[in-house]
Design a protein around this motif. Structure first.
Motif, PDB file in Angstrom:
ATOM      1  N   HIS A  69      12.825-106.740  64.508  1.00  0.00           N
ATOM      2  CA  HIS A  69      12.510-105.639  63.587  1.00  0.00           C
ATOM      3  C   HIS A  69      13.088-105.894  62.202  1.00  0.00           C
ATOM      4  O   HIS A  69      12.418-105.659  61.195  1.00  0.00           O
ATOM      5  CB  HIS A  69      13.056-104.309  64.117  1.00  0.00           C
ATOM      6  CG  HIS A  69      12.333-103.780  65.311  1.00  0.00           C
ATOM      7  ND1 HIS A  69      10.972-103.618  65.379  1.00  0.00           N
ATOM      8  CD2 HIS A  69      12.810-103.358  66.516  1.00  0.00           C
ATOM      9  CE1 HIS A  69      10.633-103.122  66.542  1.00  0.00           C
ATOM     10  NE2 HIS A  69      11.738-102.962  67.260  1.00  0.00           N
ATOM     11  N   SER A 103      12.555 -99.128  62.529  1.00  0.00           N
ATOM     12  CA  SER A 103      12.488 -99.446  63.960  1.00  0.00           C
ATOM     13  C   SER A 103      13.783-100.081  64.453  1.00  0.00           C
ATOM     14  O   SER A 103      14.218 -99.823  65.572  1.00  0.00           O
ATOM     15  CB  SER A 103      11.320-100.388  64.254  1.00  0.00           C
ATOM     16  OG  SER A 103      10.102 -99.712  64.088  1.00  0.00           O
ATOM     17  N   ASN A 108      11.303-104.178  59.095  1.00  0.00           N
ATOM     18  CA  ASN A 108      11.052-102.859  59.656  1.00  0.00           C
ATOM     19  C   ASN A 108      12.395-102.241  60.030  1.00  0.00           C
ATOM     20  O   ASN A 108      12.740-102.122  61.202  1.00  0.00           O
ATOM     21  CB  ASN A 108      10.123-102.980  60.872  1.00  0.00           C
ATOM     22  CG  ASN A 108       9.592-101.643  61.306  1.00  0.00           C
ATOM     23  OD1 ASN A 108      10.049-100.601  60.858  1.00  0.00           O
ATOM     24  ND2 ASN A 108       8.619-101.675  62.195  1.00  0.00           N
TER      25      ASN A 108
END
Length: 108
Positions: free
Chosen positions: A87, A95, A92
């Motif tokens: 992630h 996440s 990201n």
């Protein structure tokens, strides 16, 4: 001692196979955060099994096979770390934080 190692190996083989099948099934059903589901269930059953083994005498071979072998291979910290890193590398961060937070809440 050797028979305990065999019990751990057999439990580990079954646990890792169940982990793979569970991950595949949950992924095919488009259930998000399959690792959290797997680790959360495994940690719950480890706690349940340990409390049961404290109250009732469970043979060392069964305890080693289920606790260390099966549940130890069903839940892994390395998969959790790899998913979090994945992630982060894909930028990201939401996440990654979700994974870290909910593993700390549900799996400790």
């Amino acid at each position: 001692m050797f028979h305990l190692a065999v019990c751990v190996m057999l439990g580990g083989a079954l646990g890792s196979a169940c982990r793979y099948l569970t991950d595949t099934l949950l992924s095919n059903l488009d259930i998000p955060f399959t690792l959290l589901w797997i680790n959360g269930c495994g940690c719950f059953f480890m706690g349940f099994f340990r409390s049961l083994s404290i109250r009732k005498h469970i043979a060392d071979s069964l305890s080693a096979g289920i606790g260390t072998g099966f549940l130890g291979s069903f839940t892994t910290v390395s998969a959790y770390a790899a998913e979090t890193l994945s992630h982060l590398l894909s930028k990201n961060s939401t996440s990654a934080l979700f994974t870290i937070f909910f593993h700390a809440v549900f799996c400790l």
